[in-house]
Design a protein around this motif. Structure first.
Motif, PDB file in Angstrom:
ATOM      1  N   ILE A   1      12.838 -49.623  16.000  1.00  0.00           N
ATOM      2  CA  ILE A   1      11.851 -50.397  15.244  1.00  0.00           C
ATOM      3  C   ILE A   1      10.453 -50.217  15.824  1.00  0.00           C
ATOM      4  O   ILE A   1       9.470 -50.104  15.089  1.00  0.00           O
ATOM      5  CB  ILE A   1      12.244 -51.901  15.227  1.00  0.00           C
ATOM      6  CG1 ILE A   1      13.489 -52.097  14.360  1.00  0.00           C
ATOM      7  CG2 ILE A   1      11.104 -52.769  14.718  1.00  0.00           C
ATOM      8  CD1 ILE A   1      14.077 -53.483  14.431  1.00  0.00           C
ATOM      9  N   MET A   2      10.385 -50.130  17.135  1.00  0.00           N
ATOM     10  CA  MET A   2       9.082 -50.047  17.799  1.00  0.00           C
ATOM     11  C   MET A   2       8.421 -48.669  17.645  1.00  0.00           C
ATOM     12  O   MET A   2       7.283 -48.476  18.056  1.00  0.00           O
ATOM     13  CB  MET A   2       9.205 -50.445  19.266  1.00  0.00           C
ATOM     14  CG  MET A   2       9.670 -51.891  19.447  1.00  0.00           C
ATOM     15  SD  MET A   2       8.768 -53.111  18.452  1.00  0.00           S
ATOM     16  CE  MET A   2       7.179 -53.085  19.254  1.00  0.00           C
ATOM     17  N   GLU A   3       9.119 -47.731  17.023  1.00  0.00           N
ATOM     18  CA  GLU A   3       8.498 -46.444  16.698  1.00  0.00           C
ATOM     19  C   GLU A   3       7.560 -46.582  15.502  1.00  0.00           C
ATOM     20  O   GLU A   3       6.714 -45.724  15.270  1.00  0.00           O
ATOM     21  CB  GLU A   3       9.568 -45.392  16.418  1.00  0.00           C
ATOM     22  CG  GLU A   3      10.374 -45.034  17.657  1.00  0.00           C
ATOM     23  CD  GLU A   3      11.521 -44.089  17.367  1.00  0.00           C
ATOM     24  OE1 GLU A   3      11.608 -43.572  16.226  1.00  0.00           O
ATOM     25  OE2 GLU A   3      12.328 -43.858  18.279  1.00  0.00           O
ATOM     26  N   LEU A   4       7.733 -47.660  14.726  1.00  0.00           N
ATOM     27  CA  LEU A   4       6.939 -47.871  13.514  1.00  0.00           C
ATOM     28  C   LEU A   4       6.009 -49.080  13.590  1.00  0.00           C
ATOM     29  O   LEU A   4       5.055 -49.174  12.817  1.00  0.00           O
ATOM     30  CB  LEU A   4       7.865 -48.048  12.309  1.00  0.00           C
ATOM     31  CG  LEU A   4       8.801 -46.889  12.013  1.00  0.00           C
ATOM     32  CD1 LEU A   4       9.809 -47.275  10.934  1.00  0.00           C
ATOM     33  CD2 LEU A   4       8.009 -45.662  11.591  1.00  0.00           C
ATOM     34  N   TYR A   5       6.313 -49.996  14.492  1.00  0.00           N
ATOM     35  CA  TYR A   5       5.580 -51.254  14.535  1.00  0.00           C
ATOM     36  C   TYR A   5       5.004 -51.504  15.923  1.00  0.00           C
ATOM     37  O   TYR A   5       5.662 -51.260  16.934  1.00  0.00           O
ATOM     38  CB  TYR A   5       6.487 -52.426  14.129  1.00  0.00           C
ATOM     39  CG  TYR A   5       7.053 -52.229  12.747  1.00  0.00           C
ATOM     40  CD1 TYR A   5       6.331 -52.611  11.626  1.00  0.00           C
ATOM     41  CD2 TYR A   5       8.282 -51.619  12.557  1.00  0.00           C
ATOM     42  CE1 TYR A   5       6.823 -52.397  10.349  1.00  0.00           C
ATOM     43  CE2 TYR A   5       8.780 -51.394  11.277  1.00  0.00           C
ATOM     44  CZ  TYR A   5       8.056 -51.784  10.178  1.00  0.00           C
ATOM     45  OH  TYR A   5       8.538 -51.559   8.925  1.00  0.00           O
TER      46      TYR A   5
ATOM     47  N   MET B   1      -5.196 -51.884   2.736  1.00  0.00           N
ATOM     48  CA  MET B   1      -3.896 -52.475   2.989  1.00  0.00           C
ATOM     49  C   MET B   1      -3.873 -53.044   4.399  1.00  0.00           C
ATOM     50  O   MET B   1      -4.298 -52.408   5.347  1.00  0.00           O
ATOM     51  CB  MET B   1      -2.829 -51.390   2.818  1.00  0.00           C
ATOM     52  CG  MET B   1      -1.437 -51.852   3.110  1.00  0.00           C
ATOM     53  SD  MET B   1      -0.277 -50.533   2.702  1.00  0.00           S
ATOM     54  CE  MET B   1       0.792 -50.652   4.096  1.00  0.00           C
ATOM     55  N   GLY B   2      -3.326 -54.243   4.558  1.00  0.00           N
ATOM     56  CA  GLY B   2      -3.245 -54.868   5.872  1.00  0.00           C
ATOM     57  C   GLY B   2      -2.100 -54.311   6.688  1.00  0.00           C
ATOM     58  O   GLY B   2      -1.102 -53.831   6.152  1.00  0.00           O
ATOM     59  N   LEU B   3      -2.243 -54.368   7.971  1.00  0.00           N
ATOM     60  CA  LEU B   3      -1.207 -53.864   8.857  1.00  0.00           C
ATOM     61  C   LEU B   3      -0.255 -54.950   9.333  1.00  0.00           C
ATOM     62  O   LEU B   3       0.767 -54.664   9.926  1.00  0.00           O
ATOM     63  CB  LEU B   3      -1.843 -53.162  10.063  1.00  0.00           C
ATOM     64  CG  LEU B   3      -2.666 -51.920   9.740  1.00  0.00           C
ATOM     65  CD1 LEU B   3      -3.268 -51.338  11.018  1.00  0.00           C
ATOM     66  CD2 LEU B   3      -1.832 -50.874   9.037  1.00  0.00           C
ATOM     67  N   HIS B   4      -0.597 -56.214   9.057  1.00  0.00           N
ATOM     68  CA  HIS B   4       0.258 -57.341   9.440  1.00  0.00           C
ATOM     69  C   HIS B   4       1.096 -57.773   8.249  1.00  0.00           C
ATOM     70  O   HIS B   4       0.646 -57.687   7.102  1.00  0.00           O
ATOM     71  CB  HIS B   4      -0.583 -58.526   9.915  1.00  0.00           C
ATOM     72  CG  HIS B   4      -1.229 -58.285  11.239  1.00  0.00           C
ATOM     73  ND1 HIS B   4      -2.427 -57.652  11.370  1.00  0.00           N
ATOM     74  CD2 HIS B   4      -0.813 -58.592  12.483  1.00  0.00           C
ATOM     75  CE1 HIS B   4      -2.743 -57.575  12.651  1.00  0.00           C
ATOM     76  NE2 HIS B   4      -1.777 -58.142  13.349  1.00  0.00           N
ATOM     77  N   GLY B   5       2.306 -58.238   8.524  1.00  0.00           N
ATOM     78  CA  GLY B   5       3.154 -58.703   7.439  1.00  0.00           C
ATOM     79  C   GLY B   5       4.143 -59.745   7.912  1.00  0.00           C
ATOM     80  O   GLY B   5       4.382 -59.924   9.112  1.00  0.00           O
ATOM     81  N   LYS B   6       4.716 -60.425   6.914  1.00  0.00           N
ATOM     82  CA  LYS B   6       5.720 -61.452   7.183  1.00  0.00           C
ATOM     83  C   LYS B   6       6.673 -61.478   5.999  1.00  0.00           C
ATOM     84  O   LYS B   6       6.231 -61.617   4.851  1.00  0.00           O
ATOM     85  CB  LYS B   6       5.040 -62.814   7.362  1.00  0.00           C
ATOM     86  CG  LYS B   6       5.966 -63.947   7.721  1.00  0.00           C
ATOM     87  CD  LYS B   6       5.142 -65.203   7.977  1.00  0.00           C
ATOM     88  CE  LYS B   6       5.976 -66.352   8.436  1.00  0.00           C
ATOM     89  NZ  LYS B   6       5.149 -67.535   8.746  1.00  0.00           N
ATOM     90  N   LEU B   7       7.949 -61.322   6.270  1.00  0.00           N
ATOM     91  CA  LEU B   7       8.980 -61.387   5.241  1.00  0.00           C
ATOM     92  C   LEU B   7       9.948 -62.502   5.601  1.00  0.00           C
ATOM     93  O   LEU B   7      10.293 -62.679   6.780  1.00  0.00           O
ATOM     94  CB  LEU B   7       9.754 -60.068   5.157  1.00  0.00           C
ATOM     95  CG  LEU B   7       8.972 -58.819   4.777  1.00  0.00           C
ATOM     96  CD1 LEU B   7       9.869 -57.584   4.877  1.00  0.00           C
ATOM     97  CD2 LEU B   7       8.418 -58.941   3.364  1.00  0.00           C
TER      98      LEU B   7
ATOM     99  N   ASN C   1       0.447 -48.027  11.552  1.00  0.00           N
ATOM    100  CA  ASN C   1      -0.592 -47.481  10.673  1.00  0.00           C
ATOM    101  C   ASN C   1      -0.235 -47.799   9.223  1.00  0.00           C
ATOM    102  O   ASN C   1       0.831 -48.348   8.946  1.00  0.00           O
ATOM    103  CB  ASN C   1      -0.774 -45.971  10.889  1.00  0.00           C
ATOM    104  CG  ASN C   1       0.501 -45.202  10.638  1.00  0.00           C
ATOM    105  OD1 ASN C   1       1.073 -45.264   9.561  1.00  0.00           O
ATOM    106  ND2 ASN C   1       0.961 -44.476  11.649  1.00  0.00           N
ATOM    107  N   GLU C   2      -1.113 -47.433   8.313  1.00  0.00           N
ATOM    108  CA  GLU C   2      -0.929 -47.782   6.899  1.00  0.00           C
ATOM    109  C   GLU C   2       0.181 -46.991   6.216  1.00  0.00           C
ATOM    110  O   GLU C   2       0.577 -47.319   5.100  1.00  0.00           O
ATOM    111  CB  GLU C   2      -2.251 -47.618   6.156  1.00  0.00           C
ATOM    112  CG  GLU C   2      -3.278 -48.644   6.584  1.00  0.00           C
ATOM    113  CD  GLU C   2      -4.573 -48.569   5.790  1.00  0.00           C
ATOM    114  OE1 GLU C   2      -4.674 -47.758   4.857  1.00  0.00           O
ATOM    115  OE2 GLU C   2      -5.482 -49.344   6.120  1.00  0.00           O
ATOM    116  N   ASP C   3       0.678 -45.950   6.852  1.00  0.00           N
ATOM    117  CA  ASP C   3       1.757 -45.154   6.268  1.00  0.00           C
ATOM    118  C   ASP C   3       3.135 -45.781   6.483  1.00  0.00           C
ATOM    119  O   ASP C   3       4.110 -45.365   5.872  1.00  0.00           O
ATOM    120  CB  ASP C   3       1.748 -43.739   6.865  1.00  0.00           C
ATOM    121  CG  ASP C   3       0.489 -42.970   6.480  1.00  0.00           C
ATOM    122  OD1 ASP C   3      -0.069 -43.234   5.394  1.00  0.00           O
ATOM    123  OD2 ASP C   3       0.066 -42.119   7.290  1.00  0.00           O
ATOM    124  N   VAL C   4       3.226 -46.770   7.359  1.00  0.00           N
ATOM    125  CA  VAL C   4       4.494 -47.429   7.657  1.00  0.00           C
ATOM    126  C   VAL C   4       4.832 -48.406   6.538  1.00  0.00           C
ATOM    127  O   VAL C   4       3.966 -49.146   6.061  1.00  0.00           O
ATOM    128  CB  VAL C   4       4.417 -48.171   9.017  1.00  0.00           C
ATOM    129  CG1 VAL C   4       5.673 -48.979   9.268  1.00  0.00           C
ATOM    130  CG2 VAL C   4       4.171 -47.185  10.147  1.00  0.00           C
TER     131      VAL C   4
END
Length: 153
Positions: free
Chosen positions: A92-96, A1-7, A124-127
């Protein structure tokens, strides 16, 4: 699973795209008047509202919890009615590791659309992907529209 995303979400805004852009750029403190159950405050910490490099701190409720966000206005493109915020501190910065929120207004076939883009890198991948935050911005946009119509009726 990638750690980068865009919504990305685009929402029709019947009150006029210029109205939303002006509030977002020059009067973000108005959000707490229009939707006090979601946004509790918007304080300017450095610079001026509506100018790149300015630092803003928000207090808000998301997923039933009171939260805080500190962000810098990274860029503004008046022609595209675009504002980009980079998160500096807060819940937000606690997860990203990185989190950038872009808001812009476009008109397609005489319909104004407010578009929110969230670009992020998870710690990490758990987020989880911030889908509920994107839904929050959709609701916020609708609340601003409703408030605009109720105060200008």
């Amino acid at each position: 699973m990638g750690l980068h995303g865009k919504l990305i979400a685009a929402i029709e805004f019947k009150a006029g795209g210029d109205v939303f852009h002006e509030i977002m750029r020059h009067n973000p403190e108005h959000f707490s008047k229009a939707t006090p159950e979601k946004v509790h405050g918007c304080d300017l910490h450095e610079g001026q509202f509506g100018h790149a490099g300015s630092i803003i701190c928000w207090t808000y409720t998301h997923d039933g919890k009171r939260k805080r966000a500190k962000q810098v206005i990274q860029s503004i493109d008046e022609e595209k009615k675009l504002i980009q915020f980079k998160m500096l501190e807060g819940d937000i910065m606690e997860l990203y590791k990185e989190f950038v929120i872009t808001n812009h207004v476009e008109t397609m076939n005489d319909i104004d659309l407010v578009t929110w883009t969230l670009e992020y890198e998870m710690l990490n991948e758990d987020v989880e992907h911030p889908i509920s935050l994107l839904a929050y911005f959709i609701e916020l946009t609708k609340d601003i529209e409703s408030h605009h119509f109720s105060t200008n009726a």
